[in-house]
Design a protein around this motif. Structure first.
Motif: not given
Length: 364
Positions: A42-45, A51-56, A69-71, A80-84
């Motif tokens: 679920x962290x990977x999802x 990443x998909x939001x950045x693409x659109x 932003x919402x994600x 769980x840890x997220x990218x700093x």
């Protein structure tokens, strides 16, 4: 056959090309850090959705930025840890949102700031912010919203200036078509209607109208940013042409002009020549040649005064001729008032009178 390349190009075209650069930078920074953080499915999802939001973003800026932003804000509340880099990307996205949206950044900034502050308390792997860090985060988020909004205002101002320049150039083209082409054709038609058999004058009117039309068409076809004015006579020659055309049409009157005392800058001189042409055409259309006219042109008190008095053919209010749209007089009045001049018009006792006062130099 359908042109698939053109369809693909249209699909990839963006409203704001610079957002493509921001989306690529955000995508790469987030991807580099996310690849080293495989924790749970679920962290990977969630990371893949970011990443998909950045693409659109390049194709749908507001929707893509809001989705990212919402994600990112949602990930700040996850255990769980997220990218700093997520906090820095939120600041960047808020600035971008302020540049493309109206009030979006005002809504997104406090929400993102709350997420940045709450993240350390929900995740044990991050140390809570102290007072200085909290103030710095608030300044960064609010400053990003302010900078984005400022860039948007600058962009809107530039667009308004470009649109204003296009509108003014379009009005200038319309004025040149009216004053140099339509009026020339109208005078030729009036000569034909009046039975005047002066073939040379008729030929000159139509030739000049055709030359001016070719000049305007050539400039438009060449795609020049600004169209040059057709070559015109000086004021003295314009007055002589006016008197000659009125005499050829059977008018009799007095034309008193002291052109030697007129010293005008370029803009007022062009406007005065246009008024002389418009007045000649209007007299041929509306004035009664059986009654004398009085026209005067002189300098007084730093201004140029042009005054005309004639007797109309039709004393009933309303249009009195089939040729023309009767828009030149109103347009000239607007142009004169724009440079600080005045126009006085009266129509009573079967007499039409108009006085144009132009400054010798247009305001800077």
């Amino acid at each position: 056959m359908p042109n698939h390349a053109s369809h693909l190009t249209a699909a990839l075209r963006t409203h704001h090309p610079w957002i493509l650069l921001i989306a690529c930078i955000s995508f790469m920074l987030y991807l580099i850090q996310a690849c080293t953080m495989f924790i749970s499915w679920y962290a990977d999802v969630l990371m893949i959705a970011v990443l998909i939001a950045f693409l659109i973003m390049p194709k749908y800026p507001q929707q893509g930025i809001w989705a990212a932003l919402c994600l990112l804000m949602a990930s700040a509340y996850m255990p769980f840890p997220t990218p700093p880099v997520s906090s820095a990307l939120m600041v960047l996205l808020i600035a971008t949102l302020g540049a493309v949206g109206t009030y979006d950044a005002l809504i997104a900034a406090p929400l993102a700031l709350i997420a940045i502050i709450c993240n350390p308390y929900r995740a044990n792997y991050v140390r809570p912010l102290d007072g200085w860090q909290l103030a710095g985060a608030a300044m960064l988020v609010l400053g990003a919203a302010a900078v984005g909004t400022m860039f948007r205002q600058i962009r809107l101002r530039r667009q308004a200036e470009k649109q204003h320049a296009k509108d003014m150039e379009r009005l200038r083209v319309a004025r040149l078509l009216h004053d140099n082409v339509a009026n020339g054709i109208t005078r030729a038609l009036l000569l034909m209607d009046s039975g005047v058999t002066d073939g040379a004058q008729l030929h000159d009117e139509l030739t000049q109208a055709l030359t001016d039309a070719h000049s305007i068409i050539g400039t438009l076809e060449n795609g020049e940013d600004r169209m040059s004015e057709p070559v015109s006579d000086d004021i003295a020659t314009s007055v002589e042409h006016m008197e000659h055309q009125l005499a050829q049409a059977g008018f009799d009157g007095e034309l008193l002009a002291n052109t030697a005392s007129l010293h005008l800058s370029r803009a007022p001189e062009e406007l005065l020549r246009s008024i002389l042409k418009e007045t000649t055409t209007n007299m041929l259309k509306h004035a009664n040649p059986e009654y004398p006219y009085i026209i005067s042109l002189y300098a007084a008190g730093g201004n140029v005064v042009f005054r005309i008095t004639d007797t109309p053919k039709n004393t009933v209010p309303g249009p009195s001729h089939q040729y023309g749209r009767s828009s030149g007089l109103a347009r000239h009045q607007q142009q004169i008032e724009r440079i600080g001049g005045t126009v006085t018009i009266s129509d009573d006792h079967n007499l039409f009178s108009a006085t144009y006062t132009l400054p010798t130099r247009a305001p800077q």
